[in-house]
Design an enzyme around this catalytic site. Structure first.
Site, PDB file in Angstrom:
ATOM      1  N   HIS A  28      -2.666   6.816   3.843  1.00 38.77           N
ATOM      2  CA  HIS A  28      -1.701   6.006   4.396  1.00 38.77           C
ATOM      3  C   HIS A  28      -0.167   6.516   3.685  1.00 38.77           C
ATOM      4  O   HIS A  28       0.662   5.700   3.445  1.00 38.77           O
ATOM      5  CB  HIS A  28      -1.757   4.571   3.664  1.00 38.77           C
ATOM      6  CG  HIS A  28      -1.343   3.560   4.714  1.00 38.77           C
ATOM      7  ND1 HIS A  28      -1.109   2.144   4.243  1.00 38.77           N
ATOM      8  CD2 HIS A  28      -0.629   3.434   5.666  1.00 38.77           C
ATOM      9  CE1 HIS A  28      -0.717   1.546   5.122  1.00 38.77           C
ATOM     10  NE2 HIS A  28      -0.257   2.239   6.192  1.00 38.77           N
TER      11      HIS A  28
ATOM     12  N   CYS B  91       0.715  -1.306   0.057  1.00 34.48           N
ATOM     13  CA  CYS B  91      -0.083   0.063   0.040  1.00 34.48           C
ATOM     14  C   CYS B  91       0.680   1.251   0.045  1.00 34.48           C
ATOM     15  O   CYS B  91       0.755   2.162  -0.828  1.00 34.48           O
ATOM     16  CB  CYS B  91      -0.928   0.072   1.309  1.00 34.48           C
ATOM     17  SG  CYS B  91      -1.840  -1.153   1.292  1.00 34.48           S
TER      18      CYS B  91
END
Ligand SMILES: *[C@@H]1O[C@H](CO)[C@@H](O)[C@H](O)[C@H]1NC(C)=O
Ligand SMILES: *[C@@H]1O[C@H](CO)[C@@H](O)[C@H](O)[C@H]1NC(C)=O
Ligand SMILES: *[C@@H]1O[C@H](CO)[C@@H](O)[C@H](O)[C@H]1NC(C)=O
Ligand SMILES: *[C@@H]1O[C@H](CO)[C@@H](O)[C@H](O)[C@H]1NC(C)=O
Ligand SMILES: *[C@@H]1O[C@H](CO)[C@@H](O)[C@H](O)[C@H]1NC(C)=O
Length: 577
Positions: free
Chosen positions: A131, A75
């Site tokens: 993130h 990610c």
């Protein structure tokens, strides 16, 4: 000649502005639908009959089905790559992900795609996941080029109450859901995919059309929620998949089904607000699905080898599609190798947004060749170069080199093979089902026929052809990258079954040497693998919030490497428990 061209351009742009009237921006709207942790085999346009995704498929068949789309295998690195146009080794984001209480983020010296588009007159929005760090306020999305953010800072949240619960820490639970900089508890109870879809619709409806729109719709789906309740989907969506016996995979199918609906609703909103005919829509998964291990969601990258956070095709090849009326050629399967590094220059190129001269991008503008359906060009890509975990994955045109692996090789297999007798009842009339989808009726291209769908789908279905005269089970073809580097020819062996290291030792050495050259260009990992208990939501009114207000970047690069190794392995070990 040159003046004639310029004259022509002026006439065309005058016509464009006439056609739109003064109320419409001439630059195209850009909508990036980023899916989290979805496998190659979890959309039906790659041939699976188990979970049908008629809307996503219709987008791909009407646009360009990106059949060789590559991404970093995790990610945080994948998102950093999209927004910077650079490999993670050139931003310091190559190692692992940002754990909730770790004090680091995408270094503030990087110029991001939303800043560049905002400077070019775009209204910029992030819906969903970030993130890329929040321990300092200046690292958060609305401080980094997004006019607006509705969503969360961490890797995942609960789909319904939007909390992050770090079960391995002595912290209070915390809400990670915001509207811009303010905590947003009002959305508590709304399934994340639906909350993000409503927000995307609101943004589109209220959009000032004199400006172009730049929106990244960064879904929680189909990542797992918190470890104590990882699989979450609306009951009515899960109920659509009684043919899937494994309850975990059935819930996963419900997550995908909800996402597929969201894609239709988002595109429908663009249409209803007269924006679709001047839009570019890019959809892809940030990395392969985690079939087993950390955050496993029962997703499948089969028949590709490996999964998320591994050096194999299953971790780095991602399902993707590009659609726009601005593409001259549409309705085809592209075998051009494309990497997430390419999207910044490609989308900027398509929109006529000029990039800062001094930006050392790794990607290239592929718009002209995608739009013209040109012959695929060979590419060289560094897929993984992680000094701390000690593995690398490199591709030169069709040749691939892998040295070392992740998780002691636990993900080095072919994972997630689907059961043969679990086809969706509608898969028998798959093509009709796609033609009856909402996205098909919105895009409304009459040239898309059942035959065309059948043909594109078969071009995008991986058969893992046997290499003539070679038996993949012979010991010389076995790849054990923890023992010795491996070498594959993806043109003949896309499923990485025949390690040719013994057959072509010189070629393998050549690729190994090139990796060493690339290693010299890498900057140290920016990760600070340290649990900072000041992150504890108990100190922030029950929210996950920045806990250090100084404006300087953290001590990136000054952490001694041996200490990293020790702390890194402790953190990983804890996550495995
Ligand atoms: C796009 O739609 C708008 C609003 O319906 C219309 O004014 C415009 O002419 C259309 N542009 C193109 C290129 O079709
Ligand atoms: C855990 O948190 C509680 C409440 O904040 C505190 O009293 C306790 O000392 C903490 N324990 C540890 C081991 O940190
Ligand atoms: C969300 O709503 C539930 C049910 O009403 C409630 O129990 C919970 O405390 C709420 N959570 C947050 C973070 O507000
Ligand atoms: C493979 O990786 C190991 C560990 O990072 C390294 O020591 C070795 O030199 C590499 N081998 C080759 C041939 O690149
Ligand atoms: C913030 O971080 C800096 C160094 O990165 C440190 O010196 C300072 O004490 C921190 N401040 C707070 C309030 O945590």
């Amino acid at each position: 000649m040159a003046t004639a061209k310029i004259h022509e351009l002026l006439v065309v742009s005058a016509m464009v502005s006439l056609a739109y009237g003064s109320a419409y921006s001439a630059k195209p709207n850009i909508v990036i639908i980023l899916i989290d942790d979805m496998g190659m085999n979890d959309v039906s346009f790659h041939g699976s009959n188990q979970i049908l995704t008629p809307n996503i498929d219709a987008l791909a068949y009407n646009g360009i089905l990106l059949n060789k789309h590559y991404v970093p295998n995790l990610c945080t690195p994948s998102r950093a790559t999209l927004l910077t146009g650079k490999y993670p080794i050139h931003t310091g984001m190559q190692h692992f992900v940002i754990i909730t209480d770790e004090p680091w983020g995408l270094p503030s010296r990087e110029r991001l795609m939303p800043e560049i588009f905002r400077d070019a007159g775009y209204s910029t929005h992030l819906v969903g996941k970030w993130h890329l760090g929040f321990w300092r306020k200046d690292l958060t999305p609305t401080m980094r080029g997004f006019d607006h953010h509705f969503g969360y800072y961490n890797g995942y949240i609960d789909y319904y109450d939007h909390q992050v619960r770090m079960l391995d820490r002595n912290y209070s639970h915390g809400l990670d859901f915001r509207r811009d900089l303010e905590p947003c508890p009002e959305a508590n109870g709304t399934y994340a995919t639906e909350a993000f879809t409503s927000e995307a619709k609101r943004i589109i409806e209220q959009h000032d059309k004199s400006k172009p729109l730049f929106m990244v719709m960064s879904h929680l789906a189909v990542h797992t929620g918190n470890e104590d309740s990882p699989m979450q989907a609306p009951e009515e969506e899960v109920a659509k998949f009684p043919h899937i016996r494994d309850p975990k995979r059935r819930t996963y199918a419900g997550m995908i089904s909800s996402l597929d609906k969201s894609v239709a609703q988002t595109i429908g909103a663009l249409k209803d607000n007269d924006m679709l005919n001047n839009s570019i829509i890019l959809l892809y998964s940030d990395n392969g699905a985690p079939t087993i291990g950390i955050h496993s969601n029962a997703g499948s990258n089969y028949p590709y080898r490996g999964q998320k956070e591994s050096p194999w095709e299953g971790g780095i090849r991602s399902a993707g599609a590009l659609w726009s009326p601005l593409l001259k050629e549409r309705g085809y399967v592209s075998n051009q190798a494309i990497h997430a590094i390419d999207w910044l220059p490609t989308l900027a190129g398509a929109a006529g947004v000029s990039l800062p001269q001094d930006l050392p991008l790794d990607g290239i503008n592929l718009w002209p060749m995608l739009s013209g359906n040109e012959e695929p060009k060979p590419r060289t890509m560094i897929h993984v170069l992680d000094e701390v975990f000690g593995y690398s994955s490199y591709m030169k045109d069709t040749l691939k080199y892998i040295n070392g692996s992740s998780f002691q090789g636990r993900y080095d297999h072919w994972l997630g093979e689907l059961k043969t007798n679990e086809d969706h009842p509608l898969s028998e009339s798959y093509e009709q089902h796609v033609l009856a989808s909402d996205v098909q009726s919105i895009l409304g291209n009459r040239w898309l026929t059942e035959d065309r769908i059948r043909q594109m789908r078969s071009e995008a279905t991986e058969m893992c052809p046997p290499v003539e005269g070679l038996n993949p089970l012979e010991p010389q073809f076995k790849c054990e990258p923890l023992k010795a580097p491996c070498f594959f020819d993806l043109a003949k062996d896309p499923c990485e079954r025949y390690n040719l290291a013994e057959t072509y030792p010189l070629q393998l050495q050549q690729l190994a040497d090139e990796v060493e050259q690339i290693r010299k260009t890498a900057i140290p990992s920016a990760r600070v693998p340290y649990s900072d208990s000041r992150a504890n939501p108990t100190f922030h009114n029950g929210n996950w919030e920045w806990w250090n207000n100084t404006d300087t970047d953290s001590s990136s690069g000054t952490f001694p490497i041996n200490l990293w190794l020790v702390i890194g392995s402790i953190v990983v070990h804890r996550n495995l428990l």
